[in-house]
Scaffold this active site. Structure first.
Site, PDB file in Angstrom:
ATOM      1  N   ASP A 158       0.818  -1.210   0.000  1.00  0.00           N
ATOM      2  CA  ASP A 158       0.000   0.000   0.000  1.00  0.00           C
ATOM      3  C   ASP A 158       0.856   1.266   0.000  1.00  0.00           C
ATOM      4  O   ASP A 158       0.483   2.281  -0.584  1.00  0.00           O
ATOM      5  CB  ASP A 158      -0.911  -0.017   1.236  1.00  0.00           C
ATOM      6  CG  ASP A 158      -1.945   1.088   1.233  1.00  0.00           C
ATOM      7  OD1 ASP A 158      -2.719   1.163   0.263  1.00  0.00           O
ATOM      8  OD2 ASP A 158      -1.975   1.873   2.193  1.00  0.00           O
ATOM      9  N   VAL A 182       3.587  -3.658   5.628  1.00  0.00           N
ATOM     10  CA  VAL A 182       4.285  -3.516   4.346  1.00  0.00           C
ATOM     11  C   VAL A 182       3.368  -3.900   3.183  1.00  0.00           C
ATOM     12  O   VAL A 182       3.642  -3.572   2.038  1.00  0.00           O
ATOM     13  CB  VAL A 182       5.572  -4.378   4.329  1.00  0.00           C
ATOM     14  CG1 VAL A 182       6.294  -4.265   2.994  1.00  0.00           C
ATOM     15  CG2 VAL A 182       6.495  -3.972   5.461  1.00  0.00           C
ATOM     16  N   GLU A 183       2.272  -4.558   3.485  1.00  0.00           N
ATOM     17  CA  GLU A 183       1.355  -4.986   2.422  1.00  0.00           C
ATOM     18  C   GLU A 183       0.090  -4.112   2.410  1.00  0.00           C
ATOM     19  O   GLU A 183       0.142  -2.976   1.978  1.00  0.00           O
ATOM     20  CB  GLU A 183       1.070  -6.476   2.579  1.00  0.00           C
ATOM     21  CG  GLU A 183       2.344  -7.315   2.403  1.00  0.00           C
ATOM     22  CD  GLU A 183       2.134  -8.808   2.530  1.00  0.00           C
ATOM     23  OE1 GLU A 183       1.344  -9.364   1.744  1.00  0.00           O
ATOM     24  OE2 GLU A 183       2.766  -9.426   3.414  1.00  0.00           O
ATOM     25  N   HIS A 184      -1.037  -4.601   2.925  1.00  0.00           N
ATOM     26  CA  HIS A 184      -2.263  -3.793   2.882  1.00  0.00           C
ATOM     27  C   HIS A 184      -2.270  -2.684   3.943  1.00  0.00           C
ATOM     28  O   HIS A 184      -3.011  -1.713   3.806  1.00  0.00           O
ATOM     29  CB  HIS A 184      -3.484  -4.696   3.060  1.00  0.00           C
ATOM     30  CG  HIS A 184      -3.758  -5.558   1.876  1.00  0.00           C
ATOM     31  ND1 HIS A 184      -4.977  -5.580   1.231  1.00  0.00           N
ATOM     32  CD2 HIS A 184      -2.980  -6.433   1.195  1.00  0.00           C
ATOM     33  CE1 HIS A 184      -4.948  -6.436   0.224  1.00  0.00           C
ATOM     34  NE2 HIS A 184      -3.728  -6.967   0.184  1.00  0.00           N
TER      35      HIS A 184
END
Length: 359
Positions: free
Chosen positions: A119, A161-163
């Site tokens: 994201d 680090v992702e969503h």
């Protein structure tokens, strides 16, 4: 007179043509090179019936056709809700990515990147594996820390680090403000006092992902269609079995059911040229025996889900096969085996129906 002359010329021409055909037939029927080429064609285009019968018996021990995997009875409205969530960028904090961003339905459930941006555009530390057939795996993630696709769906959503969603309740509250979700969740989870929860969100996503198991040509061959695989592919399957690849890559997903050290016969990074040495399961367990241990990936659609390994360090499927031969089995694979195994692996390619792709 001219008529007779024309008839004679036609007859002479016909005789000459017949003589030429006879001469050529005698010449090439005695030519050992031509005979050798014909034999080569026969060898390439046929597979000994007894040999194939034995190969099929072995394959039935180690593999399962998708057609033989029991289908779960999941309501269509739950699958539709899961699909909607899968493609919804509101499942990321800033609304920049969805599940489909890293696991694209149009490219066999991956993004074909070594590491995927989240994201905030920061890169993750491991390659995003395909979601196709993932529900057939006995564990999820490269370190096997999640038991199923529903639990797996929780991880990326909450990963900064992702969503980058702060909490499950944060996401649930966000979706409760969406009128369409209010209606759909109530229909799918009618007995819940509060239908929209983090658990029902990931449950619906899992329901969608459990539909992603298309039939491949290999499945057709397992089901009895002897012509579904070429001779080269059958030789590759035989080499795959004979070289003990089936030790880790077996079952309906051809993998995904065990943890194994990457580099039984050498340091993996010396062959993959990895920029970072990943300790694998050791990072979770702190058990020295788990150093460089990873979940064995399923090999279905491996032709299309490059780059390979936990860090996406290798682009070529042939090179990935060579590396596995060097690191995981006692005898290094011959180039013939590399090529035939690669041919077999390509017979595992299968795409999902358009209904599972974003319209």
């Amino acid at each position: 007179m001219l008529k007779n002359k024309g008839g004679i010329l036609y007859l002479v021409g016909l005789i000459i043509s017949i003589v030429i055909v006879i001469v050529l037939y005698i010449k090439y029927s005695e030519d050992p090179v031509i005979d050798e080429q014909v034999n080569d064609v026969k060898e390439v285009s046929s597979f000994d019936p007894e040999k194939e019968k034995e190969l099929k018996a072995q394959a039935d021990i180690f593999f399962t056709s998708i057609s033989q995997v029991p289908k779960e009875d999941i309501p269509s409205n739950k699958i539709a809700l899961g699909k909607m969530l899968y493609f919804d960028t509101r499942l990321s904090l800033d609304g920049t990515i969805s599940c489909n961003s890293c696991h694209d339905m149009n490219t066999y459930g991956v993004d074909n990147l070594a590491l995927s941006p989240g994201d905030t555009k920061e890169l993750g530390n491991r390659n995003s594996p395909t979601v196709f057939y993932a529900h057939l795996h006995s564990m999820q993630f490269w370190d096997g820390r999640a038991k199923d696709v529903e639990e797996q769906a929780e991880g990326p959503i909450l990963n900064p680090v992702e969503h980058n969603i702060p909490s499950g309740e944060f996401l649930a509250k966000r979706l409760r403000e969406v009128e369409e979700y209010q209606t759909l969740f109530k229909e799918v989870y009618p007995d819940s006092a509060q239908p929209i929860t983090f658990a029902t969100i990931t449950n619906a996503i899992g329901a969608f992902e459990r539909q992603l198991a298309p039939m491949s040509r290999f499945d057709e061959w397992l089901d009895g269609d002897k012509d579904a695989l070429s001779t080269h592919e059958k030789e590759g399957l035989k080499a795959f079995i004979d070289n003990a690849c089936i030790t880790c890559h077996n079952g309906p997903a051809l993998g995904g059911s065990m943890l194994q050290k990457f580099g039984l016969y050498g340091d993996y990074w010396e062959h993959t040229k990895s920029s970072v040495i990943d300790n694998g399961v050791f990072d979770l367990s702190k058990n020295e025996n788990d150093r460089y241990v990873f979940k064995t990936p399923g090999l279905r659609n491996v032709e299309m889900t490059y780059p390979y390994f936990h860090d996406g360090s290798v682009e070529s499927l042939e090179e990935a096969v060579r590396i596995m031969g060097k690191l995981q089995i006692t005898n290094e694979l011959s180039e013939e085996d590399v090529q035939s195994i690669t041919a077999f692996l390509k017979a595992l390619t299968a795409d999902v129906d358009d209904e599972f792709k974003q319209q």
